[in-house]
Each structure stands twice: as structure tokens, then as C-alpha cells.
Design an enzyme around this catalytic site. Structure first.
Site, PDB file in Angstrom:
ATOM      1  N   TRP A  14       1.485  11.075   3.678  1.00 30.16           N
ATOM      2  CA  TRP A  14       0.886  12.318   3.154  1.00 30.16           C
ATOM      3  C   TRP A  14       0.972  13.471   4.151  1.00 30.16           C
ATOM      4  CZ3 TRP A  14      -2.682  14.527   6.196  1.00 30.16           C
ATOM      5  CH2 TRP A  14      -3.204  13.712   7.218  1.00 30.16           C
ATOM      6  N   GLU A  64      -8.340  14.630   7.443  1.00 27.26           N
ATOM      7  CA  GLU A  64      -6.944  14.934   7.115  1.00 27.26           C
ATOM      8  C   GLU A  64      -6.765  16.353   6.585  1.00 27.26           C
ATOM      9  OE1 GLU A  64      -5.563  11.894   4.387  1.00 27.26           O
ATOM     10  OE2 GLU A  64      -5.602  10.348   5.940  1.00 27.26           O
ATOM     11  N   ASP A 116       4.530  -0.507  -3.501  1.00 30.79           N
ATOM     12  CA  ASP A 116       3.546   0.521  -3.174  1.00 30.79           C
ATOM     13  C   ASP A 116       4.258   1.809  -2.747  1.00 30.79           C
ATOM     14  OD1 ASP A 116       1.208   1.867  -2.681  1.00 30.79           O
ATOM     15  OD2 ASP A 116       0.715   0.792  -0.834  1.00 30.79           O
ATOM     16  N   THR A 139      -1.236   6.970  -9.777  1.00 25.78           N
ATOM     17  CA  THR A 139      -2.195   8.017  -9.423  1.00 25.78           C
ATOM     18  C   THR A 139      -1.512   9.151  -8.661  1.00 25.78           C
ATOM     19  OG1 THR A 139      -2.767   6.639  -7.534  1.00 25.78           O
ATOM     20  CG2 THR A 139      -4.272   6.615  -9.409  1.00 25.78           C
TER      21      THR A 139
HETATM   22 CA    CA Z   1      -0.646   3.010  -2.868  1.00 28.55          CA
END
Ligand code: CA
Length: 730
Positions: free
Chosen positions: A420, A90, A332, A267
Site C-alpha cells: 500500500w 500509515e 492473496d 475488498t
Molecule cells: Ca489480503
């Protein structure tokens, strides 16, 4: 925890410290001579790509235009470099003064001649591969940082390592997990960012239960400067961190119950952006742990700073402002997606904004002077929230958003409407380009969730996945899951951040395309789920050039210049979260191992032909009782599915367990309980599973292999290198 051990290796520190003192040599005589002034002015060096998003605003816009919409038809492959891994790649490579620095799976780091692809050095940090199974989304790294003769990497097992850019030898190394290393399942997949003598890194692991934090270190020595925890810890315990005061005052009152026992989550696993205009750092904070708020913070609360952008002072880590996108996250949903800084004219006023397209499916434009919302609109189908309340900045949730024990179908979902994959913004077109997706998922509370460490490791508290064998609850989940799969879509969106609307889109056959790059040559470049690299006109989306590359490059492209020639380069290696959680994207994909690809005008290099796929081994007969298979299905769902795929269908990266060879079947118990294939990232599960459990899982896998045997449309393939290596348990 301020006293983390620092290892200074050899006498390299002195050499790396003072490139300006090197006997009057020009600055560029030092390899990767990157300092704060040079990084601040990175836009004036279009031939280089010196930091993750090219410039501190992370717009991924290149002023280069030697390759442009008029001549891109002459583009060809200049060189390729085999990364020798079937795992996802990535990373955004860096290019500094003709040298490309790149990081692959398990943080293996390379310096390559950016003109030829010749390897200059290679560094393997020998990552503890037993940690691989704590990584929700593959053994990936998103990139590296350069600072004053050093290339800085952050490893999956939690170390920040500065390498001598000239030799690839470590200069210093610091353990960012410290006292948590053996207690909590932290990992790191994000790219460190370097600025003003500091290097900053977060971590990952909220799926397994950890407490998020970000740490800044001295880029010359690795000495810790400050730490910011994103969620409050155990009541009455001070961290001695920059976050202490704000967590007590603002965050702790928004929590209930005993969340600290599961870490709480939050996080900062990807986007952390430095803003030189205000000397602050924006931290993109992740989801809650466990996922359902009902288990994490019973009685509700916003659970700050989950799913928030938090601005802190770059020098001290002191809190400046925050903007929470998902109060009381249960889905999430993360705010870790790439943040991009820009000066936009909105309603006749020049505004310093932060642009953000997080998992929850809304495109946010935020005033970065104060963290106030300017606008937010849906960029993808959304049954989770109707709109964002402009007074409060809070989403207005739909009825079905708050799920209970009954399975509910929602989009956006765990994979997000955007994840991302870096986005790009062209000041010439005024458009932001990013891969968006319609991804549905089945949410329900796991009635059997317990906050034991063993369960936490494998189970975030929701049941998302139907197991393969039936049962009344499962039948409903399976049906919903089939609907979810049938609705999956992926596209590249060209978004007007001022008008807050999509201007045009490129539809793809499936989700999973990569991050983007846009150039002054009117080129928009992306690795696509068509297994190609494609180049579109940035102004209108017309396809100008496309090349099959034997895989789906999920990483974003970069561009640079060496000896007067412009190159476009990309890591081409399918993998990451989509490959784990997603059935369709990787299913049936026959693909090459990861490579770096570099293109230039008139390039004539050719990729070698893709070897034939291996036949699937015949599974053993399924002889276990229905009861044992059911139990195995339940355990597989809980423990194995996150990596090996729902219903034992692999996503094309980690081993598809329907494809085990006879010798793997024979060794199954030892692989799972003794960790005999830890080198591939398959750590031992002895703390979570009994021998009987493993037998049941094995029985379920044999049943699944027999169910799908002979149906080639259900195959996920192994790479040639894997099949030559024999029974891989990835
Ligand atoms: Ca997650």
C-alpha cells in the site's frame, strides 16, 4: 441498503454547506474551504496538500523547491507531535491553509498548527476495538479527505464521519456496513476521497471472508448516492446497486461453487482514484476469500472482479471497463495498491495512462481511456509468473504457482512485491519511485479448512506459517520458512515507466520502508527501514541527508508551505501488515511510539532520548505434555499468528506473547475468552475457542517463551508506554 441511517448532528450542516454565503467573507475565512474547483487546481497550490495524493492524479510530486538538492544539508527538525500510540500510523496528513489534519491508530484525528505542531483539536471516534482483530494488518488508517469546511474520516469499525474542520465536532455520520455490521467481519483502513460533492470509501476484510464493495456518499450530508459490489453475491438475489447488471453479465459466469457463503473477497481496501479527465473512478480490487481458489470457486474461473482495476462512472457507479491482473487469485494478490494517473509519451504518442505496481510484482501501464494494457514488466524477483501475455493481459503462471497440500515457496507472496505504500512520480525525471521487496512465503492448502464463520475469521484457507514444535509436515514448512526469511530484501526503486525498467535502486538492510514523495527541488524523500528519514537526489539516488527517527516511518512524507517556509512532514510509526506477517522487519526493533515529524531548513528541535528497553519477564516453566503443546501450536497458528506473529514472535506492534508478565499469564483465559483487554484491540474469542483450546495455546506460548528465553536476538520489544501500562495483550 440504500436507506442507511444518516445522523445530522446539530445545526452545523448549514454552516458547513455554504462558505460562499458567509457575509461576503473571503473564501479562505472558512477553515478547509476546499471545493471541486480548488481540488481540480490543487497543483497550483503547492503550499497545500488537500487530497490524499496531493492532486487527483496522485503523483505525490510537489513543485516546491525552497528545500532543494543544494541546501538540504541544512534541514532539521522543526517540530514533532506525539501520537501516543505504539500501533502503526500509515496516514498521509492533509495541510490546508496552515492547518495539518492527521489521523492516527484507531482513527483518532488531529488538527495541528502546521507551523508549530500545536494541537488545535482532537477527535476520538471511539472505535469499537473488538473489531481490531478483524483487521488483518493493524488498526491503521491511510488518511482523510477534506470537503467544504469538513474533514472526513472512515473508521476501522465502518463509519464515515464528517468533522467540522474548525472545531473537530461531527457534522454527519453514516454507517457504511449497515445490515452487514454484525454478520461479517468488515473493517476500513483506506482513506476516503472527495470530489465533486461526493465522498467515496471501500472496505477491508477479505482475509476473514467478506464481499467487497465501494460506496459513494453526498459529501455535504452523508446520503448514499451509489454502491458498487466487486464480486457477485448469492445467485438470484439483487443488491439494488450500480453493479447489479455488470455482475450478472460479466462477473457471475466466471465463478463456480458457493463462494458467496464466504463472501468471495474483492475488498477495495486502499486505492480508489478519481479521474477528472473522464469523470470516472478507478477501484483497486483486492484478493479472493478464502485465499485458495480450490476452496472458493472449485473448478476455476477468473472470479471477476478479484485483483482487478474497475473503472466506474463517478456520478452513478455504472461500470465502464475493467482490467484483471490476477485471474482466479489464490495468492492473496490484490490490485488495491496505489494507482497513479499521468500523461506519458509512449512511442511518440501522448497517452493517458494509469500506472500501477501491485502485489504480483509487475509494473503495469494501462490506457485509461479503455483499460487496455500498454506494457507490463517485472519489478522484483518473481517465480509466480514468467511474463504478462500482451494479447490477453493475463499472467503466464509457472508450474509451482498453483500450490496444493504440499508446501511451496513463492515470491511475490502475501506481503506483495509492493504493497500500500504510496509511490511518487516526477515529471522532471520521468521516474516512478516506490518501495519494492523480495518477500517469499510458504503456501499450501489447509486440509482442515472449513467454511464456518469461526474458521473463516482466523483462517483464509492456506497454511503459510510453520508452527514451532515439529511434526513431519511442519518440518518441511519450517525449512522452507527459514529459506523464505533468509531471502527477504527491500529496496527503493526508481522505475522508468516508459522504458519499463529500473534505472537505479537504493538497497535497504530489510524490507518495510515507507511510501515516497518527490519534489521539484530534485529531492526524493522516504522513511526507511534503517529507522531514518532519508532524502536522495531524485535524478540519481545520491543520499543527500538522513536523520535517525527512532522508528521506521511506513507512511509517505508530504511537503507544504506556511508563512513563506517549506516543511517536509511524515507520520513516523512502525506497524501495518509487514509488522504482523513479517518476522525479520520488526524483530528486535527497539523503537519510539508514533509521532508526526516536521522538518524545515534550519530546524533545531530534538527528539527526546529513547528510553531503555525493559528486561523480559521470566516465563513460567513449561510443564504441559507434548500432545497439548502440539495442539496449542496448531490452534495458535490458525487463530493467533496473524496478529501476534508466526511462531509466537511478534512483529513489534501487537504484543509478543513470549513476553507476557506473570499477571498476564494469570489472566490469560479471561483475556482470550472474556475480552478483558478489548480496549487494546484484543476482542473475545469465545465463539471460536473452548477453554481447553485456550489452555493448549497458553501451554504452547509458555513452551515458546522458554525456548527463546535469554536469546536477545529473538526479542521483539515493547515500548516504554506499554511496559508501564503492564500486561498488554495486543
Ligand atoms: Ca489480503
Amino acid at each position: 441498503m440504500r436507506n442507511v441511517s444518516i445522523v445530522i448532528l446539530g445545526g452545523l450542516l448549514l454552516a458547513a454547506c455554504g462558505f460562499r454565503e458567509q457575509q461576503g467573507e473571503p473564501v479562505r475565512a472558512t477553515v478547509a474551504a476546499v471545493d471541486h474547483a480548488r481540488l481540480l487546481a490543487a497543483d497550483e497550490e503547492p503550499g497545500n496538500w488537500m487530497t490524499y495524493g496531493r492532486t487527483y492524479d496522485e503523483q505525490r510530486f510537489s513543485p516546491l523547491k525552497q528545500i532543494n538538492d543544494a541546501n538540504v544539508g541544512q534541514l532539521g527538525l522543526a517540530w514533532y507531535f506525539d501520537l501516543r500510540t505504539h500501533r502503526g500510523v500509515e496516514a498521509t496528513p492533509l495541510v490546508i491553509d496552515g492547518v495539518m489534519y492527521n489521523v492516527s491508530a484507531w482513527n483518532i484525528t488531529y488538527a495541528l498548527d502546521a507551523k508549530t505542531g500545536r494541537e488545535l483539536w482532537r477527535y476520538d471516534p471511539q472505535v469499537d476495538r473488538s473489531r481490531g482483530r478483524y483487521a488483518c494488518c493493524d488498526a491503521v488508517s491511510r488518511g482523510l479527505a477534506a470537503w467544504n469546511g469538513k474533514i472526513i474520516i472512515a473508521t476501522l469499525d465502518g463509519r464515515l464521519i464528517a468533522l467540522d474542520a474548525k472545531t473537530g465536532k461531527p457534522v454527519w455520520e453514516v454507517d457504511t456496513f449497515g445490515e452487514y455490521r454484525d454478520k461479517w467481519p468488515y473493517t476500513i483502513t483506506g482513506a476516503p476521497r472527495a470530489f465533486d460533492g461526493k465522498v467515496i470509501i471501500g472496505n477491508a476484510g477479505a482475509e476473514s471472508g467478506v464481499r467487497g464493495y465501494v460506496t459513494a456518499y453526498d459529501a455535504e450530508t452523508g446520503r448514499q448516492l451509489w454502491r458498487f459490489y466487486t464480486v457477485p453475491g448469492e445467485p438470484g438475489k439483487k443488491d439494488g446497486a450500480a453493479s447489479d447488471e455488470v455482475l450478472e453479465k460479466i462477473a457471475r459466469p466466471t465463478w463456480n461453487g458457493e463462494w458467496w457463503k464466504y463472501g468471495g473477497g474483492g475488498t477495495a481496501w486502499d486505492s480508489i482514484v478519481y479521474d477528472p479527465d473522464f469523470d470516472v473512478v478507478y477501484i483497486g480490487v483486492g484478493n479472493g476469500s478464502p485465499h485458495p481458489q480450490e476452496y472458493r470457486s472449485p473448478g476455476g474461473g477468473d472470479n471477476l472482479f478479484l485483483a482487478s482495476i474497475v473503472a466506474v462512472k463517478a456520478d452513478t457507479g455504472e461500470y465502464v471497463w475493467h482490467f484483471q491482473q490476477v485471474p482466479g487469485d489464490s495468492w492473496d494478490f490484490t490490485s488495491t495498491q496505489p494507482m497513479m494517473l499521468a500523461d506519458l509519451e509512449i512511442d511518440g504518442q501522448k497517452r493517458k495512462v494509469l500506472m500501477h505496481a501491485p502485489k504480483n510484482g509487475f509494473f503495469y501501464v494501462i490506457d485509461r481511456t479503455n483499460g487496455k494494457l500498454i506494457s507490463a514488466e517485472k519489478f522484483a524477483p518473481n517465480v509466480w509468473a514468467t511474463h504478462i501475455d500482451m494479447e490477453t493481459g493475463r499472467p503466464v503462471l509457472t508450474k509451482q504457482a498453483k500450490y496444493g497440500k504440499e508446501p511451496v515457496l513463492l515470491t511475490p507472496s502475501v506481503a506483495g512485491a509492493h504493497n500500500w505504500q504510496p509511490m511518487a512520480y516526477s515529471p522532471l525525471t520521468g521516474l516512478v519511485y516506490f518501495p519494492a521487496q523480495e518477500h517469499w512465503w510458504v503456501f499450501s492448502l489447509d486440509p482442515n479448512f472449513e467454511a464456518t464463520v469461526a474458521q473463516r475469521l482466523s483462517n483464509p484457507g492456506i497454511r503459510t506459517i510453520p508452527v514451532g514444535t515439529g511434526g513431519p509436515m511442519d518440518a518441511k514448512r519450517r525449512k522452507l520458512f527459514e529459506i523464505a526469511q533468509s531471502r527477504e530484501k527491500g529496496w527503493l526503486t526508481a522505475w522508468d515507466p516508459v522504458a519499463q525498467k529500473e534505472v537505479w535502486r537504493i538497497e535497504y538492510p530489510r524490507a518495510g520502508s515507507g511510501g515516497t514523495l518527490v519534489t521539484a527541488g530534485n529531492l526524493l524523500i522516504q522513511g526507511t527501514s534503517r529507522m531514518t528519514v532519508a532524502i536522495y537526489r531524485a535524478d540519481n539516488g545520491q543520499l543527500l541527508w538522513e536523520m535517525p527517527v527512532q522508528t521506521i516511518p511506513v507512511a509517505p512524507p508530504i511537503t507544504y508551505m506556511v508563512d513563506g517556509e517549506q516543511y517536509i512532514a511524515i507520520n513516523a510509526g512502525w506497524g501495518g501488515g509487514m509488522a504482523m506477517a513479517e518476522l525479520r522487519a520488526g524483530r528486535g526493533m527497539h523503537r519510539a511510539d508514533a509521532r508526526v515529524l516536521a522538518f524545515k531548513l534550519g530546524g533545531t528541535a530534538q527528539l527526546p532520548p529513547l528510553p531503555e528497553r525493559d528486561p523480559i519477564p521470566l516465563p513460567p516453566p513449561s510443564t504441559a505434555s507434548r500432545e497439548v503443546i502440539e495442539k496449542g501450536a496448531e490452534l495458535y497458528d490458525r487463530t493467533c499468528a496473524r496478529c501476534h506473529g508466526p511462531q509466537a514472535i511478534g512483529g513489534g506492534v501487537i504484543k509478543d506473547l513470549r513476553h507476557m508478565k506473570p499477571e498476564t499469564h494469570a489472566a490469560f483465559k479471561d483475556i482470550v475468552l472474556k475480552g478483558t483487554l478489548v480496549g487494546l484491540g484484543m476482542g473475545s474469542f469465545a465463539n471460536e475457542l473452548s477453554e481447553e483450546d485456550v489452555e493448549a495455546i497458553h501451554a504452547y506460548l509458555i513452551e515458546r517463551a522458554n525456548q527463546d528465553w535469554g536469546d536477545r536476538s529473538l526479542e521483539a520489544t515493547q515500548s516504554p508506554s506499554q511496559s508501564q501500562a503492564g500486561g498488554s495483550a495486543e
